[in-house]
Motif scaffolding. Structure first.
Motif, short mmCIF file in Angstrom:
data_model
loop_
_atom_site.label_atom_id
_atom_site.label_comp_id
_atom_site.label_asym_id
_atom_site.label_seq_id
_atom_site.Cartn_x
_atom_site.Cartn_y
_atom_site.Cartn_z
N PHE A 132 -12.33 -4.96 50.09
CA PHE A 132 -12.72 -6.34 50.34
C PHE A 132 -11.58 -7.30 49.99
CE2 PHE A 132 -16.70 -4.66 51.23
CZ PHE A 132 -17.60 -5.65 51.58
N TYR A 133 -10.64 -6.84 49.19
CA TYR A 133 -9.47 -7.67 48.86
C TYR A 133 -8.24 -6.78 48.79
CZ TYR A 133 -6.14 -10.53 46.28
OH TYR A 133 -5.01 -11.21 45.89
N ASP A 134 -7.20 -7.19 49.50
CA ASP A 134 -5.93 -6.48 49.49
C ASP A 134 -4.82 -7.52 49.62
OD1 ASP A 134 -3.66 -5.00 49.85
OD2 ASP A 134 -4.40 -3.81 51.53
N ALA A 135 -4.10 -7.75 48.54
CA ALA A 135 -3.06 -8.79 48.53
C ALA A 135 -1.96 -8.51 49.53
CB ALA A 135 -2.47 -8.91 47.12
N GLY A 136 -1.82 -7.25 49.97
CA GLY A 136 -0.76 -6.90 50.91
C GLY A 136 -1.12 -7.09 52.36
N ARG A 137 -2.37 -7.39 52.66
CA ARG A 137 -2.78 -7.59 54.04
C ARG A 137 -2.40 -8.98 54.52
NH1 ARG A 137 -8.48 -5.02 53.38
NH2 ARG A 137 -9.05 -7.13 52.81
N GLU A 138 -2.30 -9.12 55.83
CA GLU A 138 -2.03 -10.43 56.40
C GLU A 138 -3.13 -11.41 56.02
OE1 GLU A 138 -1.34 -12.56 60.79
OE2 GLU A 138 -1.52 -10.37 60.61
N LYS A 139 -4.39 -10.93 56.09
CA LYS A 139 -5.54 -11.69 55.59
C LYS A 139 -6.10 -10.91 54.41
CE LYS A 139 -6.83 -13.89 59.96
NZ LYS A 139 -7.93 -14.08 60.96
N PRO A 140 -5.74 -11.30 53.18
CA PRO A 140 -6.11 -10.51 52.01
C PRO A 140 -7.61 -10.33 51.82
CG PRO A 140 -4.39 -12.09 51.46
CD PRO A 140 -4.88 -12.44 52.83
N ILE A 141 -8.40 -11.34 52.17
CA ILE A 141 -9.84 -11.27 51.97
C ILE A 141 -10.52 -10.83 53.26
CG2 ILE A 141 -11.91 -12.62 51.42
CD1 ILE A 141 -10.18 -14.28 49.54
N LEU A 142 -11.36 -9.81 53.16
CA LEU A 142 -11.94 -9.16 54.32
C LEU A 142 -12.86 -10.05 55.13
CD1 LEU A 142 -12.48 -6.45 55.87
CD2 LEU A 142 -14.39 -6.10 54.28
N CYS A 143 -13.69 -10.84 54.46
CA CYS A 143 -14.73 -11.59 55.16
C CYS A 143 -14.82 -13.01 54.62
CB CYS A 143 -16.08 -10.88 55.02
SG CYS A 143 -16.41 -10.29 53.35
#
Length: 242
Positions: free
Chosen positions: A192-203
């Motif tokens: 649900f949270y990944d600081a490395g993603r382009e959008k860190p918060i899933l929803c």
């Protein structure tokens, strides 16, 4: 009815009553949508809650009075439209196993066996009323009263990432490892949270979550796919409540 109030020298709050329900939250989400689309100079951030919207702004670019006037122009939209469609994220959840240490206690408290608890919990499309507590933590509404459960009298020091729990009349997912007092019934391999993603918060608030029961083997298979970047969450679009 609603009321507008200052929140310090850089915030404005629009409060829609004292009731927590979908109709009230729809008004919050609709106002957020209108303000986002308006792209008002000086508006920095829009933060929805169960029944209000916090608007952060730059007082050097827009005054409180001018912002209040702009907000009031969206009155009819915020009070009448609501959501035309539901965006539903299907979230795999492995109930029990090592992820649900409180299922046994829930059986005693509710009088239901674990299969019934799991079936009830996974039969609802939960509205994300708001985000908070932790980055990516979802406050979900719609929990069946039959499986409501009081929080632990002594919170756990560390709850693992992805834990699915019940606290009172709400359910939610712990996006990162943290202390917590909710009853744990399962775990999801989805981040649900990944600081490395382009959008860190899933929803985001206003969307829905539908939990899908999976086996322990499914859980680890999905985890491996996520690590490889091969897993995609299934998302549904359905007609919403009016």
């Amino acid at each position: 009815m609603y009321r507008i109030m200052p929140a310090g020298d850089r915030g404005l709050v629009v409060e829609f009553g004292n009731v927590i329900d979908i109709q009230t939250n729809d008004r919050v989400q609709q106002l957020k949508k209108c303000l986002r689309e308006a792209q008002i100079p000086g508006v920095l951030e829009l933060q929805p809650t169960f029944r209000s919207l916090m608007i952060y702004y730059d007082p050097r670019k827009i005054s409180y009075g001018d912002l209040e006037k702009r907000v009031r122009t969206f009155d009819s939209a915020a009070t009448s439209e609501g959501h035309a469609r539901k965006r539903i994220l299907k979230i795999p959840c492995c109930y029990g196993a090592r992820f649900g240490p409180d299922l046994g206690e829930m059986e005693k408290y509710t009088g239901l066996d674990r299969d019934e608890i799991i079936a009830i919990h996974s039969s609802v499309d939960y509205r994300i009323y708001m985000m908070g507590f932790l980055p990516g933590f979802v406050y979900l509404g719609g929990l069946d009263p039959r499986i409501e459960m009081p929080r632990l009298s002594s919170p756990r020091i560390k709850i693992p990432e992805g834990a699915v729990g019940i606290g009172g009349n709400q359910t939610g997912v712990y996006p990162v490892a943290s202390p917590g007092g909710w009853r744990l019934i399962g775990g999801t391999p989805v981040e649900f949270y990944d600081a490395g993603r382009e959008k860190p918060i899933l929803c985001q608030a206003g969307e829905y979550i539908r939990f899908v029961s999976i086996s322990l083997d499914d859980y680890y298979d999905i985890r491996r796919m996520i690590v490889k970047g091969e897993y995609t969450i299934e998302i549904l679009e359905e007609e919403g409540e009016q």
